[in-house]
Design an enzyme around this catalytic site. Structure first.
Site, short mmCIF file in Angstrom:
data_model
loop_
_atom_site.label_atom_id
_atom_site.label_comp_id
_atom_site.label_asym_id
_atom_site.label_seq_id
_atom_site.Cartn_x
_atom_site.Cartn_y
_atom_site.Cartn_z
N ARG A 1 10.64 -1.74 11.43
CA ARG A 1 9.58 -1.21 12.27
C ARG A 1 9.33 -2.10 13.50
O ARG A 1 9.47 -3.31 13.40
CB ARG A 1 8.28 -1.10 11.45
CG ARG A 1 8.25 0.11 10.57
CD ARG A 1 7.07 0.11 9.64
NE ARG A 1 5.85 -0.44 10.20
CZ ARG A 1 4.69 -0.50 9.53
NH1 ARG A 1 4.63 -0.04 8.29
NH2 ARG A 1 3.63 -1.01 10.08
N LYS B 1 0.84 -1.21 0.00
CA LYS B 1 0.00 0.00 0.00
C LYS B 1 0.87 1.26 0.00
O LYS B 1 0.59 2.21 -0.70
CB LYS B 1 -0.88 0.06 1.26
CG LYS B 1 -1.84 -1.09 1.43
CD LYS B 1 -2.86 -0.77 2.52
CE LYS B 1 -2.27 -0.68 3.92
NZ LYS B 1 -1.86 -1.96 4.51
P1 AMP Z 1 0.46 0.40 8.96
O1 AMP Z 1 1.69 1.27 8.90
O2 AMP Z 1 -0.64 0.88 8.07
O3 AMP Z 1 0.80 -1.07 8.78
O4 AMP Z 1 -0.12 0.55 10.46
C1 AMP Z 1 0.63 0.15 11.58
C2 AMP Z 1 -0.27 0.01 12.77
O5 AMP Z 1 -0.89 1.28 13.09
C3 AMP Z 1 -1.44 -0.94 12.60
O6 AMP Z 1 -1.08 -2.30 12.83
C4 AMP Z 1 -2.42 -0.42 13.66
O7 AMP Z 1 -2.00 -0.80 14.96
C5 AMP Z 1 -2.21 1.08 13.57
N1 AMP Z 1 -3.14 1.68 12.58
C6 AMP Z 1 -2.84 2.18 11.35
N2 AMP Z 1 -3.91 2.67 10.74
C7 AMP Z 1 -4.96 2.50 11.60
C8 AMP Z 1 -6.35 2.80 11.56
N3 AMP Z 1 -6.91 3.36 10.48
N4 AMP Z 1 -7.10 2.48 12.63
C9 AMP Z 1 -6.56 1.92 13.72
N5 AMP Z 1 -5.27 1.58 13.83
C10 AMP Z 1 -4.45 1.86 12.78
#
Ligand code: AMP
Length: 221
Positions: A162, A13
Site C-alpha cells: 500500500r 483489524k
Molecule cells: P486503513 O486502511 O484503515 O489503515 O486506513 C488508511 C488511511 O485511510 C488512514 O491512514 C486514513 O488516512 C484514512 N482513513 C481510514 N479510515 C478513516 C476514517 N474513519 N476517518 C478518516 N480517515 C480515515
C-alpha cells in the site's frame, strides 16, 4: 449487528474483520479500502483523499462520514456490518451512533486490538496486500509469505504494498492514532461495549481464537 474494529494500523483489524464477516454473514466495510477505491478513480475527490492518506493524516470527518454513510445505505447492510477503520474520531462515533439509532440499530461491540508501536511498524513495512476486493488476503514477507513471491495464494492476483505502508507514513499514522483515535476507546468504554485484545508478535492467539472470543462476548449480549 454492528461491530466496530478499533486499533492502530497494522494490528490485524482487516484480518479479524474479514473472518468475522464470513462467520457472521454480514459485510466487512473498510473505510481505508473505500478511500483507496476513490483514489483509483483518479478524479478530483480521489486526489484530495490521496493527499491525506499519503501524509498519514485522517480524511476530514465530514468527507469520511459522507462516504461511509453512503456505503451503509446499501442493501447488504440490512443485518448489520463489521466496520473496520470507521469511526476513527469521537465525532465520527457520535454521528455513527445517531445514524444507527435512526435505523433502530446499535453497535454491539467495539473491538480494540492493541499491539506495541515497534511491532506495528515492523508488521506494516513487511505487509503485502491482495488488491482484489473479493479476496483482500494479507501477507507478511517474514511470518506469512505467499507460496510464490509476490502472488496471492488464494486468487493469483499480484500483491501490492500500500502507498501508506512505509516507515515514515506509518510513524505519522501512529501519531495520528495516538492523538486523535484513542479518545474513541474511552468513548466506547463509557458505553460499556469495549472489548480489548492485547497482542504482541510472540502471542499465540490466532485470528480464529480472537474471532471465537468475540462471538462468545456477543452471545452473552
Ligand atoms: P486503513 O486502511 O484503515 O489503515 O486506513 C488508511 C488511511 O485511510 C488512514 O491512514 C486514513 O488516512 C484514512 N482513513 C481510514 N479510515 C478513516 C476514517 N474513519 N476517518 C478518516 N480517515 C480515515
Amino acid at each position: 449487528m454492528y461491530i466496530v474494529m478499533l486499533g492502530a494500523p497494522g494490528t490485524g483489524k482487516g484480518t479479524v474483520g474479514g473472518l468475522l464477516s464470513k462467520e457472521l454473514n454480514i459485510p466487512h466495510i473498510s473505510s481505508g479500502e473505500i478511500f483507496r477505491n476513490y483514489i483509483k478513480k483518479h478524479n478530483k475527490l480521489g486526489k484530495e483523499i490521496e493527499s491525506y492518506i499519503t501524509e498519514g493524516k485522517l480524511v476530514p470527518d465530514e468527507l469520511a462520514i459522507q462516504l461511509i454513510e453512503k456505503r451503509l445505505e446499501e442493501p447488504d447492510t440490512e443485518n448489520g456490518a463489521i466496520l473496520d477503520g470507521f469511526p476513527r474520531t469521537e465525532n465520527q462515533a457520535i454521528v455513527l451512533n445517531k445514524f444507527l439509532e435512526e435505523k433502530e440499530q446499535r453497535i454491539n461491540i467495539a473491538v480494540d486490538l492493541s499491539l506495541p508501536d515497534k511491532e506495528i511498524i515492523d508488521r506494516i513495512v513487511k505487509r503485502r496486500t491482495c488488491p482484489n476486493t473479493a479476496c483482500r488476503e494479507i501477507y507478511n514477507i517474514d511470518f506469512k509469505p505467499p507460496k510464490v513471491d509476490g502472488i496471492c495464494d488464494k486468487c493469483g492476483t499480484e500483491l501490492i504494498q500500500r502507498i501508506d505502508d512505509n516507515e515514515q507514513t506509518v510513524k505519522q499514522r501512529l501519531e495520528t492514532y495516538h492523538t486523535i483515535s484513542e479518545g474513541l476507546i474511552k468513548y466506547y468504554k463509557k458505553q460499556d461495549i469495549l472489548y480489548t485484545v492485547k497482542l504482541n508478535n510472540k502471542s499465540d492467539l490466532t485470528t480464529k481464537d480472537i474471532v471465537e472470543d468475540i462471538k462468545a462476548y456477543l452471545n452473552k449480549d
